[in-house]
Write a protein that holds these residues in place. Sequence first.
Motif, PDB file in Angstrom:
ATOM      1  N   ALA A  32       0.878  -1.194  -0.092  1.00 54.58           N
ATOM      2  CA  ALA A  32      -0.189  -0.073  -0.061  1.00 54.58           C
ATOM      3  C   ALA A  32       1.007   1.020   0.054  1.00 54.58           C
ATOM      4  O   ALA A  32       0.517   2.343  -0.188  1.00 54.58           O
ATOM      5  CB  ALA A  32      -0.818   0.177   1.184  1.00 54.58           C
ATOM      6  N   SER A  33       2.233   1.031   0.261  1.00 54.14           N
ATOM      7  CA  SER A  33       3.242   2.088  -0.056  1.00 54.14           C
ATOM      8  C   SER A  33       3.610   2.325  -1.245  1.00 54.14           C
ATOM      9  O   SER A  33       3.420   1.756  -2.243  1.00 54.14           O
ATOM     10  CB  SER A  33       4.485   1.628   0.799  1.00 54.14           C
ATOM     11  OG  SER A  33       4.198   1.341   2.144  1.00 54.14           O
ATOM     12  N   GLU A  34       3.848   3.967  -1.300  1.00 54.14           N
ATOM     13  CA  GLU A  34       4.127   4.316  -2.458  1.00 54.14           C
ATOM     14  C   GLU A  34       5.836   4.209  -2.707  1.00 54.14           C
ATOM     15  O   GLU A  34       6.425   4.975  -1.733  1.00 54.14           O
ATOM     16  CB  GLU A  34       3.746   5.741  -2.784  1.00 54.14           C
ATOM     17  CG  GLU A  34       2.449   6.082  -2.959  1.00 54.14           C
ATOM     18  CD  GLU A  34       2.071   7.671  -3.297  1.00 54.14           C
ATOM     19  OE1 GLU A  34       2.978   8.230  -3.741  1.00 54.14           O
ATOM     20  OE2 GLU A  34       0.687   7.865  -3.214  1.00 54.14           O
ATOM     21  N   VAL A  35       6.443   3.686  -3.444  1.00 53.39           N
ATOM     22  CA  VAL A  35       7.903   3.407  -3.516  1.00 53.39           C
ATOM     23  C   VAL A  35       8.307   3.904  -5.049  1.00 53.39           C
ATOM     24  O   VAL A  35       7.760   3.319  -5.968  1.00 53.39           O
ATOM     25  CB  VAL A  35       8.117   2.150  -3.183  1.00 53.39           C
ATOM     26  CG1 VAL A  35       9.770   1.733  -3.215  1.00 53.39           C
ATOM     27  CG2 VAL A  35       7.583   1.540  -1.824  1.00 53.39           C
ATOM     28  N   ASP A  36       9.325   4.552  -5.069  1.00 51.62           N
ATOM     29  CA  ASP A  36       9.885   5.112  -6.251  1.00 51.62           C
ATOM     30  C   ASP A  36      10.514   4.094  -6.983  1.00 51.62           C
ATOM     31  O   ASP A  36      10.945   2.953  -6.470  1.00 51.62           O
ATOM     32  CB  ASP A  36      10.674   6.377  -6.066  1.00 51.62           C
ATOM     33  CG  ASP A  36      11.723   6.143  -5.134  1.00 51.62           C
ATOM     34  OD1 ASP A  36      12.255   5.165  -4.840  1.00 51.62           O
ATOM     35  OD2 ASP A  36      12.437   7.362  -4.822  1.00 51.62           O
ATOM     36  N   ALA A  37      10.912   4.132  -8.343  1.00 54.73           N
ATOM     37  CA  ALA A  37      11.503   3.426  -9.130  1.00 54.73           C
ATOM     38  C   ALA A  37      12.904   2.934  -8.632  1.00 54.73           C
ATOM     39  O   ALA A  37      13.135   1.673  -8.606  1.00 54.73           O
ATOM     40  CB  ALA A  37      11.708   3.744 -10.470  1.00 54.73           C
ATOM     41  N   PRO A  38      13.804   3.886  -8.006  1.00 53.05           N
ATOM     42  CA  PRO A  38      14.939   3.068  -7.444  1.00 53.05           C
ATOM     43  C   PRO A  38      14.745   2.374  -6.221  1.00 53.05           C
ATOM     44  O   PRO A  38      15.355   1.163  -6.205  1.00 53.05           O
ATOM     45  CB  PRO A  38      15.788   4.267  -7.134  1.00 53.05           C
ATOM     46  CG  PRO A  38      15.339   5.464  -7.845  1.00 53.05           C
ATOM     47  CD  PRO A  38      13.770   5.095  -7.845  1.00 53.05           C
ATOM     48  N   GLY A  39      13.725   2.393  -5.445  1.00 55.04           N
ATOM     49  CA  GLY A  39      13.623   1.560  -4.257  1.00 55.04           C
ATOM     50  C   GLY A  39      12.749   0.145  -4.736  1.00 55.04           C
ATOM     51  O   GLY A  39      13.141  -0.615  -4.165  1.00 55.04           O
ATOM     52  N   GLY A  42      15.709  -2.069  -5.945  1.00 59.93           N
ATOM     53  CA  GLY A  42      16.756  -2.727  -5.090  1.00 59.93           C
ATOM     54  C   GLY A  42      16.240  -3.797  -4.538  1.00 59.93           C
ATOM     55  O   GLY A  42      16.894  -4.802  -4.088  1.00 59.93           O
ATOM     56  N   LEU A  43      14.678  -3.953  -4.725  1.00 59.56           N
ATOM     57  CA  LEU A  43      14.051  -5.305  -4.096  1.00 59.56           C
ATOM     58  C   LEU A  43      14.043  -6.516  -5.387  1.00 59.56           C
ATOM     59  O   LEU A  43      13.954  -7.634  -5.010  1.00 59.56           O
ATOM     60  CB  LEU A  43      12.526  -4.817  -3.750  1.00 59.56           C
ATOM     61  CG  LEU A  43      12.778  -3.993  -2.664  1.00 59.56           C
ATOM     62  CD1 LEU A  43      11.187  -3.711  -2.059  1.00 59.56           C
ATOM     63  CD2 LEU A  43      13.142  -4.712  -1.265  1.00 59.56           C
ATOM     64  N   CYS A  44      14.415  -5.993  -6.500  1.00 58.68           N
ATOM     65  CA  CYS A  44      14.315  -7.090  -7.745  1.00 58.68           C
ATOM     66  C   CYS A  44      13.190  -7.840  -7.711  1.00 58.68           C
ATOM     67  O   CYS A  44      13.171  -9.260  -7.843  1.00 58.68           O
ATOM     68  CB  CYS A  44      15.523  -7.954  -7.499  1.00 58.68           C
ATOM     69  SG  CYS A  44      17.159  -6.857  -7.552  1.00 58.68           S
ATOM     70  N   PRO A  45      12.006  -7.542  -7.609  1.00 59.70           N
ATOM     71  CA  PRO A  45      10.718  -8.291  -7.717  1.00 59.70           C
ATOM     72  C   PRO A  45      10.354  -8.789  -8.918  1.00 59.70           C
ATOM     73  O   PRO A  45      10.834  -8.113  -9.792  1.00 59.70           O
ATOM     74  CB  PRO A  45       9.478  -7.353  -7.246  1.00 59.70           C
ATOM     75  CG  PRO A  45      10.048  -6.215  -7.741  1.00 59.70           C
ATOM     76  CD  PRO A  45      11.534  -6.143  -7.326  1.00 59.70           C
TER      77      PRO A  45
END
Length: 86
Positions: A32-39, A42-45
Amino acid sequence: LVLPGGVSGRDIRGRMLAEPAQADIPTIIVTASEVDAPGRAGLCPAAWLEKPFRFDELLGLVKRYVVPELPVGDYDVTRFGPADRA
């Protein structure tokens, strides 16, 4: 997601990426969180799904990345309401 002991979903994914046997496991991040492209990078989903979402969207991603032989069309996704997403 924060689990007992203060471990977050980001922590768990970081641990998975650090383990060669787990790094390639397809991961679908639901947030539900807004996460920018760099974030996100880093998680490589394998996929990213933002809430609110439709059940058929999640099922389609599971079919694509986790169980390719799953026949998505065989499920009545209309019976899943907000209570089923909790």
